[in-house]
Scaffold this motif. Structure first.
Motif, PDB file in Angstrom:
ATOM      1  N   TYR A   1      11.230  -6.449   3.617  1.00 32.51           N
ATOM      2  CA  TYR A   1      12.340  -5.624   3.174  1.00 32.51           C
ATOM      3  C   TYR A   1      11.757  -4.231   2.913  1.00 32.51           C
ATOM      4  O   TYR A   1      10.711  -4.095   2.291  1.00 32.51           O
ATOM      5  CB  TYR A   1      12.963  -6.179   1.902  1.00 32.51           C
ATOM      6  CG  TYR A   1      13.647  -7.512   2.068  1.00 32.51           C
ATOM      7  CD1 TYR A   1      13.949  -8.300   0.957  1.00 32.51           C
ATOM      8  CD2 TYR A   1      14.012  -8.004   3.312  1.00 32.51           C
ATOM      9  CE1 TYR A   1      14.597  -9.527   1.072  1.00 32.51           C
ATOM     10  CE2 TYR A   1      14.655  -9.226   3.442  1.00 32.51           C
ATOM     11  CZ  TYR A   1      14.939  -9.982   2.322  1.00 32.51           C
ATOM     12  OH  TYR A   1      15.567 -11.191   2.445  1.00 32.51           O
TER      13      TYR A   1
ATOM     14  N   TYR B   1      12.432   5.382  -2.034  1.00 30.00           N
ATOM     15  CA  TYR B   1      12.825   5.845  -3.355  1.00 30.00           C
ATOM     16  C   TYR B   1      12.460   7.327  -3.474  1.00 30.00           C
ATOM     17  O   TYR B   1      11.488   7.801  -2.887  1.00 30.00           O
ATOM     18  CB  TYR B   1      12.082   5.078  -4.453  1.00 30.00           C
ATOM     19  CG  TYR B   1      12.594   3.678  -4.695  1.00 30.00           C
ATOM     20  CD1 TYR B   1      12.119   2.603  -3.946  1.00 30.00           C
ATOM     21  CD2 TYR B   1      13.539   3.423  -5.684  1.00 30.00           C
ATOM     22  CE1 TYR B   1      12.578   1.317  -4.178  1.00 30.00           C
ATOM     23  CE2 TYR B   1      14.001   2.143  -5.925  1.00 30.00           C
ATOM     24  CZ  TYR B   1      13.518   1.094  -5.165  1.00 30.00           C
ATOM     25  OH  TYR B   1      13.970  -0.177  -5.396  1.00 30.00           O
TER      26      TYR B   1
ATOM     27  N   VAL C   1       8.955  -5.118   0.174  1.00 33.46           N
ATOM     28  CA  VAL C   1       8.907  -6.430  -0.464  1.00 33.46           C
ATOM     29  C   VAL C   1       8.457  -7.393   0.620  1.00 33.46           C
ATOM     30  O   VAL C   1       9.056  -7.437   1.690  1.00 33.46           O
ATOM     31  CB  VAL C   1      10.283  -6.828  -1.016  1.00 33.46           C
ATOM     32  CG1 VAL C   1      10.325  -8.317  -1.293  1.00 33.46           C
ATOM     33  CG2 VAL C   1      10.610  -6.045  -2.266  1.00 33.46           C
TER      34      VAL C   1
ATOM     35  N   PHE D   1      17.136  -4.490   5.308  1.00 35.11           N
ATOM     36  CA  PHE D   1      16.829  -5.911   5.203  1.00 35.11           C
ATOM     37  C   PHE D   1      16.830  -6.547   6.587  1.00 35.11           C
ATOM     38  O   PHE D   1      15.940  -7.297   6.952  1.00 35.11           O
ATOM     39  CB  PHE D   1      17.852  -6.625   4.311  1.00 35.11           C
ATOM     40  CG  PHE D   1      17.870  -6.120   2.899  1.00 35.11           C
ATOM     41  CD1 PHE D   1      19.044  -6.052   2.183  1.00 35.11           C
ATOM     42  CD2 PHE D   1      16.704  -5.709   2.268  1.00 35.11           C
ATOM     43  CE1 PHE D   1      19.065  -5.591   0.878  1.00 35.11           C
ATOM     44  CE2 PHE D   1      16.710  -5.240   0.971  1.00 35.11           C
ATOM     45  CZ  PHE D   1      17.897  -5.183   0.274  1.00 35.11           C
TER      46      PHE D   1
ATOM     47  N   LEU E   1      16.863   4.858  -5.752  1.00 37.81           N
ATOM     48  CA  LEU E   1      16.883   4.260  -4.432  1.00 37.81           C
ATOM     49  C   LEU E   1      17.686   5.134  -3.476  1.00 37.81           C
ATOM     50  O   LEU E   1      18.841   5.468  -3.733  1.00 37.81           O
ATOM     51  CB  LEU E   1      17.496   2.857  -4.491  1.00 37.81           C
ATOM     52  CG  LEU E   1      17.609   2.115  -3.166  1.00 37.81           C
ATOM     53  CD1 LEU E   1      16.219   1.787  -2.624  1.00 37.81           C
ATOM     54  CD2 LEU E   1      18.430   0.844  -3.341  1.00 37.81           C
TER      55      LEU E   1
ATOM     56  N   TYR F   1       9.460 -10.909  -4.665  1.00 37.97           N
ATOM     57  CA  TYR F   1      10.260  -9.683  -4.583  1.00 37.97           C
ATOM     58  C   TYR F   1       9.644  -8.507  -5.319  1.00 37.97           C
ATOM     59  O   TYR F   1      10.336  -7.540  -5.619  1.00 37.97           O
ATOM     60  CB  TYR F   1      11.688  -9.921  -5.074  1.00 37.97           C
ATOM     61  CG  TYR F   1      12.487 -10.790  -4.146  1.00 37.97           C
ATOM     62  CD1 TYR F   1      13.024 -11.993  -4.575  1.00 37.97           C
ATOM     63  CD2 TYR F   1      12.699 -10.402  -2.830  1.00 37.97           C
ATOM     64  CE1 TYR F   1      13.757 -12.788  -3.710  1.00 37.97           C
ATOM     65  CE2 TYR F   1      13.425 -11.194  -1.955  1.00 37.97           C
ATOM     66  CZ  TYR F   1      13.949 -12.384  -2.407  1.00 37.97           C
ATOM     67  OH  TYR F   1      14.678 -13.180  -1.547  1.00 37.97           O
ATOM     68  N   LYS F   2       8.363  -8.560  -5.615  1.00 40.19           N
ATOM     69  CA  LYS F   2       7.772  -7.370  -6.212  1.00 40.19           C
ATOM     70  C   LYS F   2       7.614  -6.311  -5.134  1.00 40.19           C
ATOM     71  O   LYS F   2       7.335  -6.602  -3.969  1.00 40.19           O
ATOM     72  CB  LYS F   2       6.432  -7.675  -6.871  1.00 40.19           C
ATOM     73  CG  LYS F   2       5.309  -8.058  -5.937  1.00 40.19           C
ATOM     74  CD  LYS F   2       4.023  -8.214  -6.729  1.00 40.19           C
ATOM     75  CE  LYS F   2       2.861  -8.581  -5.812  1.00 40.19           C
ATOM     76  NZ  LYS F   2       2.965  -9.983  -5.332  1.00 40.19           N
ATOM     77  N   LEU F   3       7.798  -5.066  -5.527  1.00 39.19           N
ATOM     78  CA  LEU F   3       7.682  -3.957  -4.595  1.00 39.19           C
ATOM     79  C   LEU F   3       6.239  -3.492  -4.508  1.00 39.19           C
ATOM     80  O   LEU F   3       5.545  -3.390  -5.514  1.00 39.19           O
ATOM     81  CB  LEU F   3       8.532  -2.781  -5.065  1.00 39.19           C
ATOM     82  CG  LEU F   3      10.026  -2.820  -4.790  1.00 39.19           C
ATOM     83  CD1 LEU F   3      10.719  -1.710  -5.553  1.00 39.19           C
ATOM     84  CD2 LEU F   3      10.312  -2.716  -3.316  1.00 39.19           C
ATOM     85  N   ILE F   4       5.819  -3.204  -3.311  1.00 37.07           N
ATOM     86  CA  ILE F   4       4.537  -2.546  -3.089  1.00 37.07           C
ATOM     87  C   ILE F   4       4.850  -1.143  -2.603  1.00 37.07           C
ATOM     88  O   ILE F   4       5.547  -0.961  -1.599  1.00 37.07           O
ATOM     89  CB  ILE F   4       3.691  -3.302  -2.054  1.00 37.07           C
ATOM     90  CG1 ILE F   4       3.397  -4.713  -2.546  1.00 37.07           C
ATOM     91  CG2 ILE F   4       2.388  -2.548  -1.770  1.00 37.07           C
ATOM     92  CD1 ILE F   4       2.699  -5.583  -1.535  1.00 37.07           C
TER      93      ILE F   4
ATOM     94  N   LYS G   1      17.817   1.263   1.987  1.00 38.69           N
ATOM     95  CA  LYS G   1      17.069   0.030   2.136  1.00 38.69           C
ATOM     96  C   LYS G   1      17.377  -0.603   3.492  1.00 38.69           C
ATOM     97  O   LYS G   1      18.436  -0.370   4.072  1.00 38.69           O
ATOM     98  CB  LYS G   1      17.408  -0.960   1.024  1.00 38.69           C
ATOM     99  CG  LYS G   1      18.889  -1.290   0.921  1.00 38.69           C
ATOM    100  CD  LYS G   1      19.168  -2.134  -0.287  1.00 38.69           C
ATOM    101  CE  LYS G   1      20.642  -2.513  -0.394  1.00 38.69           C
ATOM    102  NZ  LYS G   1      21.455  -1.388  -0.868  1.00 38.69           N
TER     103      LYS G   1
ATOM    104  N   PHE H   1      12.212  -0.052   1.718  1.00 36.56           N
ATOM    105  CA  PHE H   1      12.960   0.816   0.819  1.00 36.56           C
ATOM    106  C   PHE H   1      12.364   2.224   0.836  1.00 36.56           C
ATOM    107  O   PHE H   1      11.170   2.414   1.060  1.00 36.56           O
ATOM    108  CB  PHE H   1      12.883   0.301  -0.634  1.00 36.56           C
ATOM    109  CG  PHE H   1      13.358  -1.116  -0.819  1.00 36.56           C
ATOM    110  CD1 PHE H   1      12.517  -2.180  -0.543  1.00 36.56           C
ATOM    111  CD2 PHE H   1      14.632  -1.377  -1.283  1.00 36.56           C
ATOM    112  CE1 PHE H   1      12.947  -3.491  -0.717  1.00 36.56           C
ATOM    113  CE2 PHE H   1      15.070  -2.677  -1.465  1.00 36.56           C
ATOM    114  CZ  PHE H   1      14.231  -3.732  -1.186  1.00 36.56           C
TER     115      PHE H   1
END
Lengths: 113, 114
Positions: free
Chosen positions: A32, A36, A94, A51, A46, A99-102, A49, A34
């Motif tokens: 996923y 920001y 993600v 998906f 945000l 679901y932690k964001l890197i 995104k 994103f």
């Protein structure tokens, strides 16, 4: 290890000019994705995104991004930059069920009058 | 719409002191994440909780601890503060069942250690 690369630390564009911020990810499957934006001393907002589905996604403030699987990229674009767009932009992914964001290291956008 | 609330927004502490940051997620969100963003750095994942249980752990120092309470708010406790702990601490929340990976971030708590 999974990673996100934003190769440009700083980018300067003139107001009204077009913008492209680069983002590449390193991951076997499609994560996923994103984008920001962060103004100085502020939180993370945000922009857009991805998906699945249409690889060109539209976001807020006139931004769009295109997912290119063959290039493992998710570049952010805007056709005409406004002075208020000056900020730090973070690409993030993600990659697993936690679901932690890197986050990438960020690109600071400066806008010339 | 209600957003993620973090408190305090600003905090100044001396070295070796203790600090506690609080995070109130969006109503009905069951997952909370904590991130640390040092000056000029990208946000680094510290820890996350799902349904009051720790779900993942990142680069959180042993001096730090966190928990999620029955009302889903979360607290990040930091002890023996060091100068290098000065940073912007973000909390984010999500609804696991949404299965989107989209996190909603608070405005952050800025910790300054003197």
């Amino acid at each position: 290890a999974q990673s996100v690369t934003q190769p440009d630390i700083h980018i300067t564009v003139s107001e009204g000019a077009s913008l492209e911020l680069r983002c590449n990810y390193s991951y076997g499957a499609t994560p996923y994705l994103f984008w920001y934006v962060q103004s100085p001393g502020q939180g993370l907002q945000l922009l857009l995104k991805y998906f699945s589905g249409d690889t060109l996604v539209q976001g807020i403030k006139g931004f769009e991004a295109e997912f290119k699987r063959s290039q493992s990229s998710f570049n952010l674009r805007k056709p005409s930059v406004h002075w208020s767009d000056a900020a730090e932009y973070f690409c993030a992914v993600v990659v697993d069920s936690s679901y932690k964001l890197i986050f990438g290291s960020g690109t600071r956008l400066l806008v010339r009058p | 719409a209600a957003g993620v609330i973090q408190s305090p927004r600003h905090l100044i502490k001396e070295k070796r002191e203790t600090a506690t940051l609080k995070c109130y997620p969006i109503p009905r969100h069951d997952t909370v994440y904590w991130y640390q963003q040092g000056p000029g750095q990208d946000p680094q994942f510290l820890i996350s909780f799902y349904e009051k249980m720790q779900s993942d752990k990142g680069s959180i120092p042993d001096r730090f601890s966190a928990q999620q309470f029955s009302d889903y708010h979360s607290e990040l406790n930091m002890s023996s503060l060091e100068l290098g702990d000065s940073a912007l601490y973000f909390c984010a929340s999500s609804l696991a069942a949404a299965n989107t990976g989209e996190l909603f971030f608070g405005e952050g708590s800025r910790l300054t250690v003197l």
